[in-house]
Design an enzyme around this catalytic site. Sequence first.
Site, short mmCIF file in Angstrom:
data_model
loop_
_atom_site.label_atom_id
_atom_site.label_comp_id
_atom_site.label_asym_id
_atom_site.label_seq_id
_atom_site.Cartn_x
_atom_site.Cartn_y
_atom_site.Cartn_z
N SER A 65 0.86 -1.19 0.00
CA SER A 65 0.00 0.00 0.00
C SER A 65 0.89 1.22 0.00
O SER A 65 2.07 1.15 0.36
CB SER A 65 -0.90 0.01 1.23
OG SER A 65 -0.11 0.08 2.38
N GLY A 66 0.30 2.34 -0.45
CA GLY A 66 1.07 3.58 -0.47
C GLY A 66 0.16 4.74 -0.13
O GLY A 66 -0.94 4.54 0.40
N LYS A 69 -2.81 4.13 -3.07
CA LYS A 69 -3.42 2.88 -3.52
C LYS A 69 -3.12 1.71 -2.58
O LYS A 69 -2.14 1.72 -1.85
CB LYS A 69 -2.90 2.55 -4.92
CG LYS A 69 -3.40 3.50 -5.97
CD LYS A 69 -2.54 3.52 -7.21
CE LYS A 69 -1.49 4.59 -7.18
NZ LYS A 69 -0.42 4.42 -8.13
N ASP A 200 9.25 9.85 -8.36
CA ASP A 200 9.43 9.10 -7.11
C ASP A 200 10.13 7.80 -7.47
O ASP A 200 9.50 6.89 -8.00
CB ASP A 200 8.06 8.85 -6.48
CG ASP A 200 8.20 8.23 -5.11
OD1 ASP A 200 9.35 8.11 -4.62
OD2 ASP A 200 7.17 7.88 -4.50
N1 ATP Z 1 1.28 -5.77 -9.57
C1 ATP Z 1 1.71 -5.81 -8.31
N2 ATP Z 1 2.08 -6.99 -7.75
C2 ATP Z 1 2.55 -7.01 -6.48
N3 ATP Z 1 2.65 -5.95 -5.68
C3 ATP Z 1 2.30 -4.76 -6.16
C4 ATP Z 1 1.81 -4.62 -7.50
N4 ATP Z 1 1.55 -3.31 -7.71
C5 ATP Z 1 1.87 -2.67 -6.58
N5 ATP Z 1 2.31 -3.52 -5.64
C6 ATP Z 1 2.75 -3.18 -4.27
O1 ATP Z 1 1.83 -2.25 -3.73
C7 ATP Z 1 2.52 -1.08 -3.29
C8 ATP Z 1 1.61 0.15 -3.51
O2 ATP Z 1 1.34 0.34 -4.90
P1 ATP Z 1 1.57 1.75 -5.60
O3 ATP Z 1 3.03 2.10 -5.52
O4 ATP Z 1 0.96 1.75 -6.93
O5 ATP Z 1 0.73 2.68 -4.61
P2 ATP Z 1 0.91 4.23 -4.28
O6 ATP Z 1 -0.16 4.59 -3.34
O7 ATP Z 1 1.03 4.99 -5.56
O8 ATP Z 1 2.30 4.23 -3.56
P3 ATP Z 1 3.22 5.52 -3.26
O9 ATP Z 1 2.55 6.32 -2.21
O10 ATP Z 1 4.51 4.86 -2.78
O11 ATP Z 1 3.40 6.24 -4.57
C9 ATP Z 1 3.83 -1.05 -4.08
O12 ATP Z 1 4.84 -0.45 -3.32
C10 ATP Z 1 4.13 -2.52 -4.33
O13 ATP Z 1 4.91 -3.04 -3.27
#
Ligand code: ATP
Length: 418
Positions: A65-66, A69, A200
């Site tokens: 999670s981030g 998302k 990032d």
């Molecule tokens: N296709 C995938 N398969 C496995 N793990 C995934 C996949 N996509 C994303 N993740 C995991 O989920 C996490 C969160 O996804 P993502 O980076 O898209 O979210 P975000 O909210 O944009 O994060 P951030 O705040 O770091 O930008 C990623 O750091 C990764 O570890």
Amino acid sequence: FGAQLYADDEEVLLRQLKERRRERNDPSGGESRLLVDSSGSTEAHLDEMGCEALVGMQALEVLGSGYTKLVFKASLSGGQSVALKLVNEQGIDMKKCLEEFRDPEGCRELISYKLEKEMILLRKLQHPNVIKLKGHCAGVQGGRGVEAGRLAIILERGDPLQMIQLLQSPWEDRFRVCLDLVRLLHFLSRSPLGSIGLLDFQPQQFVTVSGELKLTDLDDGSAEETPCQTDADCTLQFPQRNFSVACSAQGSCERLNEKRNIYNAYRYFFTYLLPHQAPPRLTHLVDHIMNSTGELKADVNQTLEAFEHILHLYESGLHLDDIPASILRDYTVMRGMGTSGAVEYRCWPSYSQQGCLLSVHGAKEAAHICNSHSQCNSFTLTGQKTWTGRLLASFKSNFSHLVPDETSEVYVKKSPSS
Ligand SMILES: Nc1ncnc2c1ncn2[C@@H]1O[C@H](COP(=O)(O)OP(=O)(O)OP(=O)(O)O)[C@@H](O)[C@H]1O
């Protein structure tokens, strides 16, 4: 167009949301796999999965999670394992939006926009080192841990990049991650949306699929080169170093996105993964890459060439030319045999925890390695191959007997008297 797609301007977002609300009220606009792209046309993506693929799925565990998302591992009813990306209701973006607007539905929609943007980008930026979009569903049915009525994008499932684990893995696997990254940056520098800079550049933005590196977070990119009036407007600032870039006649900083990407690749990936335990005959080439990327002396084409050259030498064994074939005279070979009752010893970084399992180009390189390990008296060339096609060789102190094995060959050091 690229810059427009990457625009995160609140006004643009709100305008798009209003348009979407209008479309939703239009009875003709409900198909879940139809998407209005930024040029205004409606594209069908019939080869992609839709909501029906998620019927009967099981959301198994959170993969990551981030700020924006949340990603689940899900098992589809046909047995396929995928990643589902949704708005993170507990994420920082949602919290900030709620604090400001106190409108849960509006905020969810605002953040869903980022998911939609990611979807559009994933379609435009298809590459082996970008995660593959398999489809989406605008109204998830619900299931363990997944709320109903949310947009989910369906992605190929990867394993989040574990830097600590990677640091302990063989050089060949670490080199692969760096090579994949450079191939990705090369593609991004001339993508259909222009030269894209990843703003990032953390390892969390990447996953691996069967050892191959893939970018998974696409919404943190910029397809716009920084506008400038003089060279002084074009500095790249990093905690340890600053670089100056020229301001072009057209008034943009020349290849700033590409340069930022290369330096970030150097500081987040190459520094940790490349030099350590590099094959002795390749260290000068690795050092050259470290120097040229750390000083931003090479562009992405030259960097990719340097990486592909190392790969070519490593795969072909050309870098081992100076090891004489006569080195094998000191060994007795038994083809179609394996060993049992082996006395193992450990070496580092081995493909196996128990013994010394290393990749080699062939018997000659294995003999060279065995001669350099004081505990080594024999080695077995197994039939297993690494991603480069090199063979896995198991080095041992001793073994009690030979066993028939079609796929392997055993080499035993001749005793000095024989
Ligand atoms: N296709 C995938 N398969 C496995 N793990 C995934 C996949 N996509 C994303 N993740 C995991 O989920 C996490 C969160 O996804 P993502 O980076 O898209 O979210 P975000 O909210 O944009 O994060 P951030 O705040 O770091 O930008 C990623 O750091 C990764 O570890």
